[in-house]
Write a protein that holds these residues in place. Structure first.
Motif, PDB file in Angstrom:
ATOM      1  N   ASN A   1       0.820  -1.214   0.000  1.00 46.43           N
ATOM      2  CA  ASN A   1       0.000   0.000   0.000  1.00 46.43           C
ATOM      3  C   ASN A   1       0.857   1.269   0.000  1.00 46.43           C
ATOM      4  OD1 ASN A   1      -2.152   1.788   0.358  1.00 46.43           O
ATOM      5  ND2 ASN A   1      -2.329   1.411   2.546  1.00 46.43           N
ATOM      6  N   TYR A   2       0.440   2.274  -0.796  1.00 48.53           N
ATOM      7  CA  TYR A   2       1.146   3.562  -0.748  1.00 48.53           C
ATOM      8  C   TYR A   2       0.177   4.738  -0.608  1.00 48.53           C
ATOM      9  CZ  TYR A   2      -0.014   4.191  -5.766  1.00 48.53           C
ATOM     10  OH  TYR A   2      -0.670   4.314  -6.974  1.00 48.53           O
ATOM     11  N   PHE A   3      -1.093   4.471  -0.325  1.00 47.54           N
ATOM     12  CA  PHE A   3      -2.075   5.554  -0.246  1.00 47.54           C
ATOM     13  C   PHE A   3      -1.726   6.494   0.907  1.00 47.54           C
ATOM     14  CE2 PHE A   3      -6.240   7.463   0.782  1.00 47.54           C
ATOM     15  CZ  PHE A   3      -6.555   7.958  -0.477  1.00 47.54           C
ATOM     16  N   PRO A   4      -1.532   7.800   0.620  1.00 49.74           N
ATOM     17  CA  PRO A   4      -1.069   8.741   1.658  1.00 49.74           C
ATOM     18  C   PRO A   4      -2.176   9.206   2.602  1.00 49.74           C
ATOM     19  CG  PRO A   4      -1.379   9.904  -0.405  1.00 49.74           C
ATOM     20  CD  PRO A   4      -1.696   8.459  -0.683  1.00 49.74           C
ATOM     21  N   SER A   5      -1.775   9.641   3.783  1.00 52.09           N
ATOM     22  CA  SER A   5      -2.758  10.170   4.743  1.00 52.09           C
ATOM     23  C   SER A   5      -3.064  11.637   4.453  1.00 52.09           C
ATOM     24  CB  SER A   5      -2.236  10.023   6.178  1.00 52.09           C
ATOM     25  OG  SER A   5      -0.972  10.641   6.303  1.00 52.09           O
ATOM     26  N   GLU A   6      -2.109  12.308   3.774  1.00 55.16           N
ATOM     27  CA  GLU A   6      -2.306  13.720   3.393  1.00 55.16           C
ATOM     28  C   GLU A   6      -1.984  13.887   1.915  1.00 55.16           C
ATOM     29  OE1 GLU A   6      -0.869  16.846   6.422  1.00 55.16           O
ATOM     30  OE2 GLU A   6       0.533  15.162   6.625  1.00 55.16           O
ATOM     31  N   GLU A   7      -2.648  14.860   1.282  1.00 55.96           N
ATOM     32  CA  GLU A   7      -2.345  15.114  -0.119  1.00 55.96           C
ATOM     33  C   GLU A   7      -1.800  16.522  -0.309  1.00 55.96           C
ATOM     34  OE1 GLU A   7      -4.897  13.585  -3.122  1.00 55.96           O
ATOM     35  OE2 GLU A   7      -5.782  12.114  -1.783  1.00 55.96           O
ATOM     36  N   GLN A   8      -1.385  16.809  -1.539  1.00 59.71           N
ATOM     37  CA  GLN A   8      -0.768  18.108  -1.826  1.00 59.71           C
ATOM     38  C   GLN A   8      -1.729  19.273  -1.628  1.00 59.71           C
ATOM     39  OE1 GLN A   8       0.792  16.494  -5.788  1.00 59.71           O
ATOM     40  NE2 GLN A   8       2.090  18.274  -5.468  1.00 59.71           N
TER      41      GLN A   8
ATOM     42  N   GLN B   1     -11.436  -4.789  -1.375  1.00 57.78           N
ATOM     43  CA  GLN B   1     -11.216  -4.297  -0.016  1.00 57.78           C
ATOM     44  C   GLN B   1     -10.448  -2.974   0.048  1.00 57.78           C
ATOM     45  OE1 GLN B   1     -10.411  -7.346  -1.087  1.00 57.78           O
ATOM     46  NE2 GLN B   1     -11.858  -8.673  -0.024  1.00 57.78           N
ATOM     47  N   VAL B   2      -9.493  -2.759  -0.894  1.00 58.77           N
ATOM     48  CA  VAL B   2      -8.609  -1.585  -0.761  1.00 58.77           C
ATOM     49  C   VAL B   2      -8.421  -0.759  -2.030  1.00 58.77           C
ATOM     50  CG1 VAL B   2      -7.283  -2.427   1.221  1.00 58.77           C
ATOM     51  CG2 VAL B   2      -6.604  -3.100  -1.068  1.00 58.77           C
ATOM     52  N   GLY B   3      -9.117  -1.079  -3.109  1.00 56.14           N
ATOM     53  CA  GLY B   3      -8.970  -0.279  -4.318  1.00 56.14           C
ATOM     54  C   GLY B   3      -7.729  -0.617  -5.120  1.00 56.14           C
ATOM     55  N   SER B   4      -6.931   0.418  -5.469  1.00 59.87           N
ATOM     56  CA  SER B   4      -5.793   0.179  -6.376  1.00 59.87           C
ATOM     57  C   SER B   4      -4.514   0.951  -6.056  1.00 59.87           C
ATOM     58  CB  SER B   4      -6.205   0.522  -7.815  1.00 59.87           C
ATOM     59  OG  SER B   4      -6.504   1.910  -7.929  1.00 59.87           O
ATOM     60  N   PHE B   5      -4.495   1.699  -4.941  1.00 58.80           N
ATOM     61  CA  PHE B   5      -3.293   2.475  -4.638  1.00 58.80           C
ATOM     62  C   PHE B   5      -2.239   1.623  -3.923  1.00 58.80           C
ATOM     63  CE2 PHE B   5      -6.337   6.033  -5.128  1.00 58.80           C
ATOM     64  CZ  PHE B   5      -5.632   6.798  -6.038  1.00 58.80           C
ATOM     65  N   TYR B   6      -1.650   0.705  -4.668  1.00 62.81           N
ATOM     66  CA  TYR B   6      -0.591  -0.132  -4.097  1.00 62.81           C
ATOM     67  C   TYR B   6       0.378  -0.528  -5.197  1.00 62.81           C
ATOM     68  CZ  TYR B   6      -4.358  -3.246  -5.638  1.00 62.81           C
ATOM     69  OH  TYR B   6      -5.379  -3.822  -6.356  1.00 62.81           O
ATOM     70  N   PHE B   7       1.584  -0.907  -4.788  1.00 62.26           N
ATOM     71  CA  PHE B   7       2.598  -1.402  -5.717  1.00 62.26           C
ATOM     72  C   PHE B   7       2.432  -2.915  -5.848  1.00 62.26           C
ATOM     73  CE2 PHE B   7       4.748   2.274  -3.604  1.00 62.26           C
ATOM     74  CZ  PHE B   7       4.814   3.091  -4.722  1.00 62.26           C
ATOM     75  N   VAL B   8       2.827  -3.422  -7.007  1.00 60.68           N
ATOM     76  CA  VAL B   8       2.783  -4.868  -7.252  1.00 60.68           C
ATOM     77  C   VAL B   8       4.218  -5.351  -7.489  1.00 60.68           C
ATOM     78  CG1 VAL B   8       1.801  -6.707  -8.683  1.00 60.68           C
ATOM     79  CG2 VAL B   8       0.535  -4.561  -8.398  1.00 60.68           C
ATOM     80  N   ALA B   9       4.596  -6.431  -6.821  1.00 59.52           N
ATOM     81  CA  ALA B   9       5.954  -6.978  -6.979  1.00 59.52           C
ATOM     82  C   ALA B   9       5.897  -8.501  -6.920  1.00 59.52           C
ATOM     83  CB  ALA B   9       6.858  -6.439  -5.881  1.00 59.52           C
TER      84      ALA B   9
ATOM     85  N   LYS C   1      -7.084   2.872   2.345  1.00 62.24           N
ATOM     86  CA  LYS C   1      -6.695   3.249   3.707  1.00 62.24           C
ATOM     87  C   LYS C   1      -5.237   3.715   3.668  1.00 62.24           C
ATOM     88  CE  LYS C   1      -9.738  -0.141   5.949  1.00 62.24           C
ATOM     89  NZ  LYS C   1     -10.284  -0.756   4.739  1.00 62.24           N
ATOM     90  N   SER C   2      -4.882   4.639   4.533  1.00 62.32           N
ATOM     91  CA  SER C   2      -3.520   5.188   4.549  1.00 62.32           C
ATOM     92  C   SER C   2      -2.488   4.100   4.819  1.00 62.32           C
ATOM     93  CB  SER C   2      -3.392   6.260   5.625  1.00 62.32           C
ATOM     94  OG  SER C   2      -4.337   7.280   5.398  1.00 62.32           O
ATOM     95  N   HIS C   3      -1.350   4.212   4.148  1.00 63.32           N
ATOM     96  CA  HIS C   3      -0.271   3.235   4.348  1.00 63.32           C
ATOM     97  C   HIS C   3       0.367   3.414   5.725  1.00 63.32           C
ATOM     98  CE1 HIS C   3       3.047   6.122   4.076  1.00 63.32           C
ATOM     99  NE2 HIS C   3       2.405   6.709   3.089  1.00 63.32           N
ATOM    100  N   SER C   4       1.150   2.425   6.128  1.00 67.25           N
ATOM    101  CA  SER C   4       1.827   2.502   7.434  1.00 67.25           C
ATOM    102  C   SER C   4       3.341   2.365   7.257  1.00 67.25           C
ATOM    103  CB  SER C   4       1.310   1.399   8.361  1.00 67.25           C
ATOM    104  OG  SER C   4       1.459   0.133   7.735  1.00 67.25           O
ATOM    105  N   GLU C   5       3.829   2.732   6.049  1.00 68.39           N
ATOM    106  CA  GLU C   5       5.260   2.628   5.745  1.00 68.39           C
ATOM    107  C   GLU C   5       5.913   4.013   5.884  1.00 68.39           C
ATOM    108  OE1 GLU C   5       8.661   2.048   5.398  1.00 68.39           O
ATOM    109  OE2 GLU C   5       7.733   0.107   4.937  1.00 68.39           O
TER     110      GLU C   5
END
Length: 308
Positions: free
Chosen positions: A78-85, A158-166, A251-255
């Motif tokens: 997940n990379y979805f941010p808690s704040e945006e620009q 469950q979480v949409g699409s804001f994540y990286f795939v590896a 949901k906001s990432h925790s990284e």
């Protein structure tokens, strides 16, 4: 057979390392993808990304990338941010807010492979983070982690699409997951919202028209036909994901490594227009934005300023 035990072990460790989810599929030729990829390339939808034409067989067959490979372990982060620009700002794709994902994910993949070798024994494999000819989204879909949406991104209920795939491709037999059903239905939000009409039909994106391509991959100047159509994006684009109904579940990432430099969030258009190379290096230290270089970002900003 310990395949079930090994599979559970790997999935539990992936979760511990912070991955959103983990799915596994058999390492074999991607028969369904072959004609699609060939047609897409023949229609020149990859623009100036000549590298897409290379290693056609390797893109479709993991056994050509890792000798004796038996399983493709797909992972989402997940990379979805808690704040945006700032709302009065030229825009940067959310995935590039923090540290370059290649570094972050590669380390996690190495840790996972090391764990497999420590716990299971002599297992050979390679880690891939969109840095080699691997069809990430196709493997993730085959592994049951989501379905390919009409915008060609992987989608998960469950979480949409804001994540990286590896992926980790390994020579270990494991239990394999099955694909999930497509839940796009009759929705065309992503197609309707694309500022450059790059989604030419459901599930088909003309890469040469995509704002991400125009602001990152394209080495020449952005063609004038796109004047006034970039929707203030100076690096990448999130429009097709932002309008997708499934992303209301993001949901906001925790990284911590994905947290942005505070200046990135507070900068206004004027700040971006006056940015110096020193500030660029500071704000985007170890960031994916460095791919476009200071000169490339300035060129994109100038193009946005010229809009009619």
């Amino acid at each position: 057979m310990k395949t079930k035990e090994h599979t559970q072990l790997i999935k539990a460790e992936a979760k511990r390392l912070g991955f959103l989810s983990c799915g596994i599929s058999k390492a074999e030729f991607l028969e369904e993808e072959a004609p699609r990829l060939e047609k897409w390339l023949n229609q020149n939808m990859h623009g100036e990304m000549q590298y897409m034409e290379n290693h056609f067989d390797k893109r479709l067959d993991p056994t050509k990338l890792v000798e004796g490979s038996r399983s493709v372990i797909s992972l989402l982060l997940n990379y979805f941010p808690s704040e945006e620009q700032n709302s009065d700002s030229y825009k940067i794709s959310k995935y590039a807010y923090g540290m370059d994902y290649h570094f972050v994910i590669k380390d996690k993949l190495k840790d996972l492979l090391h764990f497999i070798q420590e716990e299971i024994g002599e297992v050979h494999g390679r880690a891939f983070v969109d840095s080699a000819p691997v069809l990430d989204k196709a493997w993730a879909a085959k592994s049951g982690l989501g379905w390919i949406g009409k915008h060609s991104n992987l989608l998960t209920q469950q979480v949409g699409s804001f994540y990286f795939v590896a992926e980790l491709i390994v020579d270990l037999a494991l239990e394999y997951d099955t694909p999930v059903t497509n839940h796009c239905g009759t929705c065309t939000a992503c197609i309707d919202a694309c500022p450059t009409e790059a989604i030419v039909e459901p599930y088909k994106v003309d890469g040469s028209k995509c704002i991400s391509y125009l602001t990152i991959e394209l080495k020449n100047e952005i063609p004038n036909e796109f004047q006034g159509k970039l929707d203030e994006w100076m690096f990448g684009c999130d429009v097709c994901q932002d309008v997708c109904p499934w992303n209301r579940f993001s949901k906001s990432h925790s990284e911590p490594l994905f947290n942005p430099n505070p200046e990135l969030l507070s900068f206004t258009k004027k700040d971006w227009e006056e940015i110096t190379e020193d500030v660029f290096k500071k704000v985007f230290k170890k960031s994916a934005v460095k791919r476009t270089k200071f000169s490339g970002l300035k060129q994109n900003i100038e193009f946005l300023r010229k809009k009619k």
